[in-house]
Scaffold this motif. Structure first.
Motif, PDB file in Angstrom:
ATOM      1  N   HIS A  14      33.710 -90.124 -62.780  1.00  0.00           N
ATOM      2  CA  HIS A  14      32.272 -89.855 -62.561  1.00  0.00           C
ATOM      3  C   HIS A  14      32.662 -88.601 -61.119  1.00  0.00           C
ATOM      4  CE1 HIS A  14      32.182 -93.885 -61.556  1.00  0.00           C
ATOM      5  NE2 HIS A  14      31.745 -93.019 -60.293  1.00  0.00           N
ATOM      6  N   ASP A  15      31.410 -88.426 -60.409  1.00  0.00           N
ATOM      7  CA  ASP A  15      31.841 -87.325 -59.305  1.00  0.00           C
ATOM      8  C   ASP A  15      30.846 -86.486 -58.788  1.00  0.00           C
ATOM      9  OD1 ASP A  15      33.269 -85.599 -57.429  1.00  0.00           O
ATOM     10  OD2 ASP A  15      33.597 -84.141 -58.216  1.00  0.00           O
ATOM     11  N   TYR A  16      30.614 -86.328 -57.233  1.00  0.00           N
ATOM     12  CA  TYR A  16      29.268 -86.774 -56.492  1.00  0.00           C
ATOM     13  C   TYR A  16      29.132 -85.300 -56.892  1.00  0.00           C
ATOM     14  CZ  TYR A  16      28.860 -91.197 -54.127  1.00  0.00           C
ATOM     15  OH  TYR A  16      28.113 -92.751 -54.016  1.00  0.00           O
ATOM     16  N   VAL A  17      27.455 -84.753 -56.989  1.00  0.00           N
ATOM     17  CA  VAL A  17      27.397 -83.140 -56.435  1.00  0.00           C
ATOM     18  C   VAL A  17      26.655 -83.357 -55.081  1.00  0.00           C
ATOM     19  CG1 VAL A  17      24.833 -82.353 -57.110  1.00  0.00           C
ATOM     20  CG2 VAL A  17      26.272 -83.140 -58.481  1.00  0.00           C
ATOM     21  N   HIS A  18      26.721 -82.939 -54.276  1.00  0.00           N
ATOM     22  CA  HIS A  18      26.487 -82.794 -52.375  1.00  0.00           C
ATOM     23  C   HIS A  18      25.658 -81.851 -52.382  1.00  0.00           C
ATOM     24  CE1 HIS A  18      29.717 -85.385 -51.707  1.00  0.00           C
ATOM     25  NE2 HIS A  18      30.705 -84.641 -52.452  1.00  0.00           N
ATOM     26  N   VAL A  19      24.520 -81.328 -51.888  1.00  0.00           N
ATOM     27  CA  VAL A  19      23.648 -80.216 -51.637  1.00  0.00           C
ATOM     28  C   VAL A  19      23.661 -80.198 -49.838  1.00  0.00           C
ATOM     29  CG1 VAL A  19      20.808 -79.823 -51.320  1.00  0.00           C
ATOM     30  CG2 VAL A  19      21.377 -81.884 -53.400  1.00  0.00           C
ATOM     31  N   ARG A  20      23.156 -79.351 -49.784  1.00  0.00           N
ATOM     32  CA  ARG A  20      23.268 -78.923 -48.161  1.00  0.00           C
ATOM     33  C   ARG A  20      22.419 -77.160 -48.159  1.00  0.00           C
ATOM     34  NH1 ARG A  20      29.582 -78.814 -46.395  1.00  0.00           N
ATOM     35  NH2 ARG A  20      29.826 -81.314 -46.048  1.00  0.00           N
ATOM     36  N   PHE A  21      21.560 -77.671 -46.673  1.00  0.00           N
ATOM     37  CA  PHE A  21      20.926 -77.038 -46.921  1.00  0.00           C
ATOM     38  C   PHE A  21      21.105 -75.937 -45.551  1.00  0.00           C
ATOM     39  CE2 PHE A  21      17.946 -80.003 -48.204  1.00  0.00           C
ATOM     40  CZ  PHE A  21      17.723 -79.351 -49.768  1.00  0.00           C
ATOM     41  N   ASN A  22      21.058 -74.276 -46.224  1.00  0.00           N
ATOM     42  CA  ASN A  22      20.631 -73.062 -45.337  1.00  0.00           C
ATOM     43  C   ASN A  22      22.288 -72.860 -44.299  1.00  0.00           C
ATOM     44  OD1 ASN A  22      18.492 -72.672 -45.935  1.00  0.00           O
ATOM     45  ND2 ASN A  22      17.809 -72.498 -43.298  1.00  0.00           N
ATOM     46  N   GLN A  46      18.248 -71.187 -48.397  1.00  0.00           N
ATOM     47  CA  GLN A  46      19.931 -71.580 -48.515  1.00  0.00           C
ATOM     48  C   GLN A  46      20.003 -72.686 -48.966  1.00  0.00           C
ATOM     49  OE1 GLN A  46      23.581 -71.088 -47.301  1.00  0.00           O
ATOM     50  NE2 GLN A  46      24.811 -70.475 -48.642  1.00  0.00           N
ATOM     51  N   VAL A  47      20.088 -72.883 -50.908  1.00  0.00           N
ATOM     52  CA  VAL A  47      20.887 -74.222 -50.746  1.00  0.00           C
ATOM     53  C   VAL A  47      22.338 -74.191 -52.048  1.00  0.00           C
ATOM     54  CG1 VAL A  47      20.157 -76.251 -53.100  1.00  0.00           C
ATOM     55  CG2 VAL A  47      18.589 -74.960 -51.712  1.00  0.00           C
TER      56      VAL A  47
END
Length: 135
Positions: A7-15, A112-113
């Motif tokens: 499995h692998d992480y999903v990374h979320v960043r904004f702008n 932006q996401v």
């Protein structure tokens, strides 16, 4: 994802912010094991998983998150989400379910996401974006 693990992480960043401006709290279960954790001053919100390259064929994962008040310029942004996948195995952590929250320490409106994994999303990965208006 194309990671060689299970499995692998999903990374979320904004702008486009890759600074240490994120906080994460999560809990989850992998087969018969439960875990939880948190992270302060993180460079992304990272609490959702997707199956990696060694996952069983035809088993896709799912993740979703909710980002309320993304247009607000008054408060820091909070995100809540979950993920799950089945790897057709009795080994621990081959069936995963995670839930968590995260915060972005910024009052800017989200314009932006960015979603990434530690490697790349696998071929045929899909993303659906829903916009909800109203009060």
């Amino acid at each position: 994802s194309e990671d060689s693990g299970r499995h692998d992480y999903v990374h979320v960043r904004f702008n486009g912010d890759s600074g240490a401006n994120y906080t994460v709290q999560h809990f989850g279960a992998g087969s018969d094991t439960v875990s939880s954790g948190y992270g302060l001053n993180q460079t992304s919100i990272r609490f959702m998983y997707v199956p990696a390259a060694t996952a069983t064929a035809n088993y896709f994962g799912t993740f979703k998150f909710w980002l309320p008040q993304y247009t607000s310029t008054t408060f820091y942004k909070m995100i809540m989400g979950s993920s799950a996948f089945e790897n057709n195995s009795a080994s621990d952590w081959d069936f995963l379910m995670y839930m968590g929250t995260g915060a972005w320490a910024n009052t800017a409106a989200v314009t932006q996401v960015t979603l990434t994994t530690d490697t790349d999303f696998a071929e045929f990965s899909e993303l659906t974006l829903y916009g909800i208006t109203g009060t």
